[in-house]
Design a protein around this motif. Structure first.
Motif, PDB file in Angstrom:
ATOM      1  N   ILE A   1      10.112   0.103   3.374  1.00 19.56           N
ATOM      2  CA  ILE A   1       9.021   0.851   3.989  1.00 19.56           C
ATOM      3  C   ILE A   1       9.320   0.995   5.484  1.00 19.56           C
ATOM      4  CG2 ILE A   1       6.564   0.831   4.531  1.00 19.56           C
ATOM      5  CD1 ILE A   1       6.248  -0.955   1.961  1.00 19.56           C
ATOM      6  N   PRO A   2       9.375   2.216   6.017  1.00 18.41           N
ATOM      7  CA  PRO A   2       9.632   2.382   7.457  1.00 18.41           C
ATOM      8  C   PRO A   2       8.582   1.644   8.281  1.00 18.41           C
ATOM      9  CG  PRO A   2       9.827   4.479   6.312  1.00 18.41           C
ATOM     10  CD  PRO A   2       9.241   3.511   5.330  1.00 18.41           C
ATOM     11  N   ARG A   3       9.042   0.954   9.324  1.00 21.29           N
ATOM     12  CA  ARG A   3       8.159   0.150  10.158  1.00 21.29           C
ATOM     13  C   ARG A   3       8.168   0.643  11.595  1.00 21.29           C
ATOM     14  NH1 ARG A   3       9.701  -2.840   5.906  1.00 21.29           N
ATOM     15  NH2 ARG A   3       8.292  -4.489   5.144  1.00 21.29           N
ATOM     16  N   GLN A   4       7.071   0.328  12.279  1.00 21.40           N
ATOM     17  CA  GLN A   4       6.930   0.792  13.663  1.00 21.40           C
ATOM     18  C   GLN A   4       8.046   0.248  14.549  1.00 21.40           C
ATOM     19  OE1 GLN A   4       3.362  -0.496  15.768  1.00 21.40           O
ATOM     20  NE2 GLN A   4       3.273   1.444  16.856  1.00 21.40           N
ATOM     21  N   ASP A   5       8.499  -0.974  14.285  1.00 22.07           N
ATOM     22  CA  ASP A   5       9.576  -1.542  15.096  1.00 22.07           C
ATOM     23  C   ASP A   5      10.812  -0.659  15.084  1.00 22.07           C
ATOM     24  OD1 ASP A   5       8.063  -3.740  15.780  1.00 22.07           O
ATOM     25  OD2 ASP A   5       8.882  -5.019  14.204  1.00 22.07           O
TER      26      ASP A   5
ATOM     27  N   GLU B   1       3.961   7.001   7.321  1.00 22.63           N
ATOM     28  CA  GLU B   1       4.194   7.763   8.540  1.00 22.63           C
ATOM     29  C   GLU B   1       5.192   7.022   9.422  1.00 22.63           C
ATOM     30  OE1 GLU B   1       1.764   9.243  12.487  1.00 22.63           O
ATOM     31  OE2 GLU B   1       0.747   9.349  10.534  1.00 22.63           O
ATOM     32  N   PHE B   2       6.089   7.785  10.021  1.00 26.01           N
ATOM     33  CA  PHE B   2       7.115   7.223  10.896  1.00 26.01           C
ATOM     34  C   PHE B   2       7.512   8.294  11.897  1.00 26.01           C
ATOM     35  CE2 PHE B   2      11.604   6.437  11.948  1.00 26.01           C
ATOM     36  CZ  PHE B   2      11.577   5.100  12.314  1.00 26.01           C
ATOM     37  N   MET B   3       7.471   7.977  13.172  1.00 25.22           N
ATOM     38  CA  MET B   3       7.813   8.925  14.233  1.00 25.22           C
ATOM     39  C   MET B   3       6.997  10.214  14.134  1.00 25.22           C
ATOM     40  SD  MET B   3      10.012   7.563  16.333  1.00 25.22           S
ATOM     41  CE  MET B   3      10.509   9.026  17.254  1.00 25.22           C
ATOM     42  N   GLY B   4       5.742  10.083  13.719  1.00 21.01           N
ATOM     43  CA  GLY B   4       4.879  11.252  13.605  1.00 21.01           C
ATOM     44  C   GLY B   4       5.159  12.122  12.404  1.00 21.01           C
TER      45      GLY B   4
ATOM     46  N   LEU C   1       0.825  -1.207   0.000  1.00 21.99           N
ATOM     47  CA  LEU C   1       0.000   0.000   0.000  1.00 21.99           C
ATOM     48  C   LEU C   1       0.862   1.261   0.000  1.00 21.99           C
ATOM     49  CD1 LEU C   1      -3.228   0.643   1.919  1.00 21.99           C
ATOM     50  CD2 LEU C   1      -1.332   2.204   2.312  1.00 21.99           C
ATOM     51  N   GLN C   2       1.960   1.237   0.752  1.00 22.53           N
ATOM     52  CA  GLN C   2       2.811   2.426   0.857  1.00 22.53           C
ATOM     53  C   GLN C   2       3.482   2.775  -0.461  1.00 22.53           C
ATOM     54  OE1 GLN C   2       2.807  -0.210   2.834  1.00 22.53           O
ATOM     55  NE2 GLN C   2       2.733   0.397   4.990  1.00 22.53           N
TER      56      GLN C   2
END
Length: 293
Positions: free
Chosen positions: A92-96, A78-81, A70-71
């Motif tokens: 793709i930046p991940r929450q981890d 979105e990553f770190m706000g 999707l990204q």
């Protein structure tokens, strides 16, 4: 076509294609096309969608049915706000990975110099710089295409800072095409890295979205997944100032081996940090006055 009807079409198509997050993905793609939010589905479901938007949405759904992430379809994550541009040249930046940034921020002081090894989209370095004052950074990657994405993200975030010209220009950030430390010069107060860490033999079993679309050179950690940790742990020491920190993101089962590598290369107070799922995710330590081998 009505907004809710178009959404229902997207859900049906994605479900038929076996997309796990069909409801969420159908909604997010529709919101991206129509510049709406989640409330529109509940409150304005009977609004008419222009043909141009309908056609764009149907094209997006077609791509998502083919398991294009999707990204990569929307072109952002979105990553770190913060919102970062992404494409097929960067992970793709991940929450981890936010765990890595949050831990590094605990030790980041004003005016520090940061090196982000294997920078990709630049999300780690740019987040650290965005949430600090007067720090400067170098983002290094072997992929010129990835560095171009990182540069775009720096310019994108520049407008959110008072010193916008510095943030987007050369005074705070430099991007260097380098095979790990080959082209790196100088020393740094902090080195951060989310290197390729998936063992080669495991890649074929990854979900399609990752295996078929994310850049292989950013995934493949060679035979045991630890190739880049060995090199970075050994070589980073010479590029760290005394007392400087090395931070790694690691795979869920790699922390102890990376810890031993860092200990063997002279880093002190090696710490392992778990992610929100309780899995080992970050390993870091600092450089003492002398190297112990």
């Amino acid at each position: 076509m009505k907004y809710k009807a178009l959404y229902d079409y997207g859900v049906r198509e994605l479900m038929a294609a076996g997309i796990e997050e069909s409801l969420l993905d159908a909604r997010l793609l529709l919101e991206h096309v129509c510049h709406t939010d989640r409330n529109d589905l509940l409150v304005h479901g009977e609004r008419d969608v222009q043909d141009e938007d309908k056609n764009a949405y149907q094209e997006y759904i077609k791509k998502r049915k083919q398991h294009v992430p999707l990204q990569y379809i929307t072109g952002e994550q979105e990553f770190m706000g913060l919102v970062f541009e992404v494409n097929e040249h960067v992970l793709i930046p991940r929450q981890d990975t936010e765990i890595l940034v949050e831990e590094a921020l605990r030790f980041l002081h004003d005016g520090m110099d940061i090196l982000d090894m294997c920078t990709g989209s630049g999300c780690i370095l740019l987040s650290l710089l965005h949430y600090s004052n007067g720090c400067s950074g170098v983002g290094a990657d072997i992929s010129q295409e990835a560095l171009e994405v990182a540069g775009k993200n720096a310019r994108r975030l520049a407008g959110q800072r008072e010193n916008a010209s510095d943030f987007a220009g050369d005074s705070l950030i430099r991007w260097i095409k380098s095979d790990l430390f080959d082209k790196i010069e100088g020393t740094y107060d902090m080195i951060v890295s989310n290197p390729p860490y998936i063992p080669t033999g495991v890649i074929s079993g990854l979900m399609e979205e990752v295996r078929d679309y994310e850049p292989m050179e950013a995934l493949d950690g060679k035979e045991d997944g630890l190739f880049f940790y060995r090199r970075i742990a050994a070589e980073a020491y010479g590029f760290l100032r005394s007392g400087g920190y090395l931070f790694f993101e690691v795979g869920y089962d790699q922390a102890e081996e990376v810890r031993h590598m860092m200990e063997g290369n002279g880093y002190r107070d090696i710490t392992v940090v778990k992610d929100f799922a309780g899995l080992d995710r970050v390993v870091y330590g600092w450089k003492g006055m002398e190297r112990h081998v």
